[in-house]
Design an enzyme around this catalytic site. Structure first.
Site, short mmCIF file in Angstrom:
data_model
loop_
_atom_site.label_atom_id
_atom_site.label_comp_id
_atom_site.label_asym_id
_atom_site.label_seq_id
_atom_site.Cartn_x
_atom_site.Cartn_y
_atom_site.Cartn_z
N SER A 144 0.82 -1.21 0.00
CA SER A 144 0.00 0.00 0.00
C SER A 144 0.86 1.27 0.00
O SER A 144 0.52 2.26 -0.64
CB SER A 144 -0.90 0.01 1.24
OG SER A 144 -1.81 -1.06 1.20
N GLU A 424 -4.91 -2.49 -6.36
CA GLU A 424 -5.33 -1.11 -6.66
C GLU A 424 -5.88 -0.41 -5.43
O GLU A 424 -6.84 0.35 -5.50
CB GLU A 424 -6.36 -1.09 -7.79
CG GLU A 424 -5.80 -1.41 -9.15
CD GLU A 424 -4.76 -0.39 -9.61
OE1 GLU A 424 -5.00 0.82 -9.44
OE2 GLU A 424 -3.69 -0.80 -10.08
#
Lengths: 688, 688
Positions: A144, A424
């Site tokens: 992340s 994503e």
């Protein structure tokens, strides 16, 4: 058995025009015809046959995927398919492969971040697949937090090159699809270092393998990262690991559209706005939302058809048992998922408009709507993917024991979909971004800055803090304005309450960290409101549903908006309206804690919503099969014995069983070594 | 790296005696020592090595399981293990196999339903594994509704035999584990027909395969039903399909403990009560609840350790990033699951007592507690298995991307656990049974019949309808009586409201069908109350927590009861207390819609519970690693690189990747046929 339709009696009950619904679902007649043609093309080609893939070992499975990818490319060239057609074809092949990353990440990255010269050099090669590329961002220790990536790209002014290097084990590139075994090139993200200074993370085009013999270039180590969740599923993809030992690339292989490194190693910002990257994010997330509706609708199609085939209990007199779709417990789990599939489909269509809108604004140097668009797409990505992953598993459970067989298609659908919650943007991290944007919006309310787009309702926060739901009968819940106000009030009140709690902390960041779980709840409430009915124009403070009929443009694709349009086809509007209310009222029931604790509705009103839901389930019931037929999925694409169009489930399940490798022989391999000695009590002497 | 412990800094923070907690978790010192010894025995035996099993094809995988089963049996004989020890050994081999059904279903069925003579004949053979048995109940078209089974057993008085027959495709036996490839015998459930009359479904011992060459006997068709969800997982099991073409068995192979068929074909009830079968159900479901706590604790152990290893974000100054376990979003998802693992563990222990109690009563012909015990175990089976399946998947998500790798162990744990929601009673069907019992109990409240056991609180329904929660500060939620009353009031009020709604229907069955989704909600509320604190004695109307300290017997194993005991070991009570409140208050938060809509608590009180939860998370945080260490799982049993005891995650993940078959060669199989022609644009001429 040809021509048998065990579900004909169900299809005869349909109260609406299924062909018209197919077009509404597809978005347009053009989209319907295109996808229909490509689906049939793939389904009728024996080379794309896919049943049995869950029985293959990893090597066989992977080789099979390479074969299909090559065959797909061959057909694309032979039939001179357009880019749009080719995309649909690959979609219906329905197997994750390196080509997904090549077309979906490698090429877009060059288009988005490469200079004109870079695009001219690399894109023609990529478009012809003379090179195959992947997108190497995440590392073993870093996901992340992109700014935490460890791979370095150090400029060497002596040779006018970058030196790409993996300084630690945790800096190994890890996860990129297509990397492990196939890609010849990668966009590698690395910390840019020039003249001893760091300049953040940037993308570099790096050749990985020889174009002659496919061997990794010297100094490059690549492998596959191993088995992933599920049978078939993402094991058709070569997610890879990659390390660099001081690999040199020419300076012009850094993607320099936004930041340039000069011959002397100086960093120069170009006049291209950095915000462009957010435009790409909006695009990618819009496709993820569309994919969510696809995955969810496939699972719902399987579970709905099988629920009409399966019978259990309810026969006292030796007659037929009851179809399980007729049980209210089944309906109350299944129909909200059917409604969600439609809801996500329409909000996905709306996101296409949002992307166009954002792109046009960016081109005009208008960045004003970007934060809102970014928060909106982040939230919808999170909401729809989490809901879809859960829903696929729920559909599997709704199919009882047989849902656990790979032949049901549901295990693979789940396993292949699950990563969408992580890639994503991890779904919880994304909701925290939404929450941060909401808190900022609320904090600026006093300043006269009007909230835009999907947060416009917060501009009416005073009304929403005071409004009072006037539902008195179950039918009162069938008014768009009532539903909308309840969702707006809930979200607004939750946001304001969180903002007040945050203000009690001296350090806002400490407060944000401490209250983050509560903030996530507010973000979810906001995102659910968007799906129920998003705002069309960013400065429009009127609720979408209260607007004049004449005000409907074709960019209205949200759920409540959709049903206000006069969609052609007998009964189509009515069905969409029922689905919309099922979606909204089911959320209201499930999250009644939010609505009740903020005082938006009373316990009595919550109970009335629940009564209305039951009535809606009865109305949807006769149309359930037709509503999943409207997805227009071929049996090939569905890949499920339970979800077959003709409902001929049991004979086909029986047939399918015998294909298992274990049934190659009547007496299993291993019997003589291991089972026979046990039965004959000769185990003590056996060599095991 | 030997001896490295990357989690030592975490273990140093521990505030309680881990060894004492291990014993509390295991249930007793004896249980701890036994399971510890067996776990180490299995872990240290190379023949039981299990990593890599997710990479095997079906045939290899199955053969490998046969090998392990034979090796386990060999070790059991060599070491002269007791039945209890052998059970633990098989448990730690950790691979579903035909032996599970042989020991867990075939033998118990003969013991429970066979006459003394039948037991004397068959049990010695089965105990020595000279025959291998399975349990053939479900059919292709019939699962939950046992009375709907189609297989027939027709008595032929001419030959004194039963003719076992599969009259339709849907009557094929389908799913029985161990059937497909291994079992020599089965308990077959079939409709008994004598003299042209049906007498319901009964069990028959049928030989399936030759004991000489393992071939199916004439007229019997058997196969494996094919791939199931996940890598490894239940694909080690030969779930099978079986059809009979008029197979004849001697009359004395019908299990006749309850119903006997005479030489003339007459049915005669024995004096053994039919209710015995419910005693078996209580036993089986008790083991399922225990298994739930095991599966859940394994997942939680992996996610907790990895959350302490994984770091992401939070480093502004180039230092270490923040451990993800320190994020409140992570804690608010993870710690309630940790608490659930302990809660299910203790309620499982209590169910052992319940089973003993029921058995003793049955022997004394006391059937009074049976319906309540049956509802209670049905509900707990449903509650704990649903929660556990969801929790394993949540733990996978809590491990981010790497959780999706088979090396994390979580995909297999999920896939192997998922069927628990369906077998031994579909979870929704079971909740409907609970709801039916609750509605009956409520309807009899006026009649003077006192509700017993876990429903005793309904005897105080008038109080519970009126009581008022007096929580005013967050700390007020740390009183057992407050928590208990809130849960009792919620469940009682939900039951009463449903009963009132039901009474509006003319036909109660119509009402039950129409309102079934609401009834399921009431059943869930009741079951959650049981876990929070079950009643010890069935006629005791005093809340367990209000009882005198001296009143604690060792049958008190529920969660709130447990923490009231003076468990030896520094700090152990305190930790259990915190976990208990996390379990209860998290449920209260998650289901606040129930508590608020029934008026049991106010929105303000719900908010205070949430505040208290955050504080509890902070108190648990330093003990989190030690609390999962207390499960005492070996790395072998955990089977997870992410959950390694030493936290040495990244080097081992890297190492593991290279073992994938795809990494056998640098250039993958298929490159020359499919990738090279693509890169060289020679695809048009390629044969694919």
């Amino acid at each position: 058995m040809k021509g048998v339709d065990h579900l004909a009696h169900e299809r005869n009950k349909t109260e609406f025009d299924v062909d018209a619904m197919k077009i509404a679902w597809a978005g347009s007649r053009h989209a319907f015809e295109l996808s229909d043609r490509m689906a049939r093309l793939v389904a009728s080609d024996p080379a794309f046959q896919k049943d049995g893939r869950t029985r293959l070992g990893r090597k066989e499975l992977f080789k099979n995927t390479l074969r299909k990818a090559a065959h797909a490319w061959k057909r694309i060239l032979e039939l001179r398919l357009t880019e749009e057609e080719a995309g649909w074809l690959r979609n219906f092949v329905d197997e994750p492969s390196f080509t997904d990353l090549h077309w979906g990440m490698f090429i877009p990255a060059i288009k988005g971040q490469g200079t004109d010269e870079q695009q001219q050099k690399w894109l023609p090669l990529a478009y012809k697949m003379q090179i195959i590329g992947c997108y190497a961002q995440t590392e073993l220790g870093h996901g992340s937090n992109v700014q935490g990536l460890e791979t370095t790209a150090t400029f060497d002014p002596e040779t006018d090159e970058f030196v790409i290097h993996s300084p630690t084990l945790t800096s190994s590139k890890w996860w990129p699809g297509g990397l492990g075994k196939v890609s010849t090139h990668a966009i590698v993200y690395a910390r840019l270092i020039t003249n001893g200074q760091e300049h953040g993370v940037h993308g570099f085009i790096v050749q990985l393998r020889s174009l002659d013999d496919h061997m990794p270039l010297p100094g490059i180590t690549i492998g596959d990262i191993g088995m992933k969740f599920g049978n078939g599923a993402y094991n058709t993809m070569d997610n890879g690991v990659l390390t660099f030992d001081h690999i040199r690339i020419p300076r012009n292989q850094m993607l320099m559209r936004v930041l340039q490194v000069t011959r002397e190693g100086k960093c120069v910002q170009s006049n291209v706005p950095r915000q462009l990257i957010y435009g790409t994010m909006v695009f990618v997330r819009q496709t993820i939302v569309a994919d969510a509706s696809t995955a969810l609708s496939r699972a719902v199609c399987i579970a709905t058809r099988y629920s009409a085939v399966r019978r259990q209990f309810g026969s006292q007199d030796g007659g037929m048992e009851t179809q399980v779709i007729d049980y209210k417990t089944q309906q109350s789990r299944l129909f909200p998922l059917l409604a969600s599939a439609y809801a996500f489909r329409f909000v996905g269509e709306w996101l296409k408009w949002l992307y166009t809108d954002v792109t046009q604004r960016l081109q005009a140097n208008d960045f004003s709507t970007l934060p809102e668009a970014h928060a909106c797409t982040a939230g919808l990505k999170s909401l729809t993917t989490t809901a879809t992953a859960d829903a696929i598993e729920e559909c599997r459970k709704l199919c009882g024991g047989h849902g656990y067989l790979c032949a049901s298609g549901l295990p693979e659908l789940f396993a292949v979909y699950a990563p969408a919650c992580t890639y994503e943007g991890d779904n919880v991290v994304l909701l925290l971004q939404v929450a941060r944007f909401l808190m900022k919006t609320v904090s600026q309310l006093g300043s006269g800055k009007k909230p835009v787009g999907t947060t416009a309702y917060l501009g009416r926060v005073q009304d929403l803090l005071q409004c009072c739901c006037d539902v008195q009968t179950a039918e009162d819940w069938l008014k768009p304005s009532v539903v909308l106000e309840a969702f707006e009030a809930r979200s607004a009140r939750m946001c304001v309450a969180r903002a007040q709690n945050l203000s009690k902390f001296e350090n806002p960041e400490d407060g944000f960290a401490e209250l983050s779980a509560d903030l996530v709840e507010a973000a979810v409430a906001h995102c659910q409101l968007i799906v129920v009915s998003k705002r069309k124009e960013e400065h429009d403070l009127t609720p979408a549903m209260a607007r004049d009929e004449s005000d409907h443009h074709n960019k209205d694709e949200g759920f409540i908006d959709k049903l206000q349009q006069d969609i052609p086809g007998k009964g189509v509007n009515q069905q969409l309206q029922n689905l919309c209310y099922i979606y909204a009222l089911n959320l209201l029931h499930k999250y009644r804690g939010d609505f009740l604790s903020t005082g938006c509705i009373t316990p009595k009103q919550a109970s009335l919503a629940n009564d209305q839901l039951r009535s809606l389930y009865s109305q949807i019931r006769p149309n359930a099969i037709a509503l999943v037929d409207a997805f227009n999925y071929t049996d090939h694409y569905l890949g499920s014995v339970l979800g077959r169009y003709d409902g001929n489930v049991y004979p086909k399940l029986y047939e399918e069983a015998w294909k298992d490798p274990l049934n190659d022989s009547v007496v299993p391999d291993g019997y003589h070594e291991y089972v026979h000695p046990m039965l004959k009590q000769q185990l003590r002497n056996a060599r095991l």
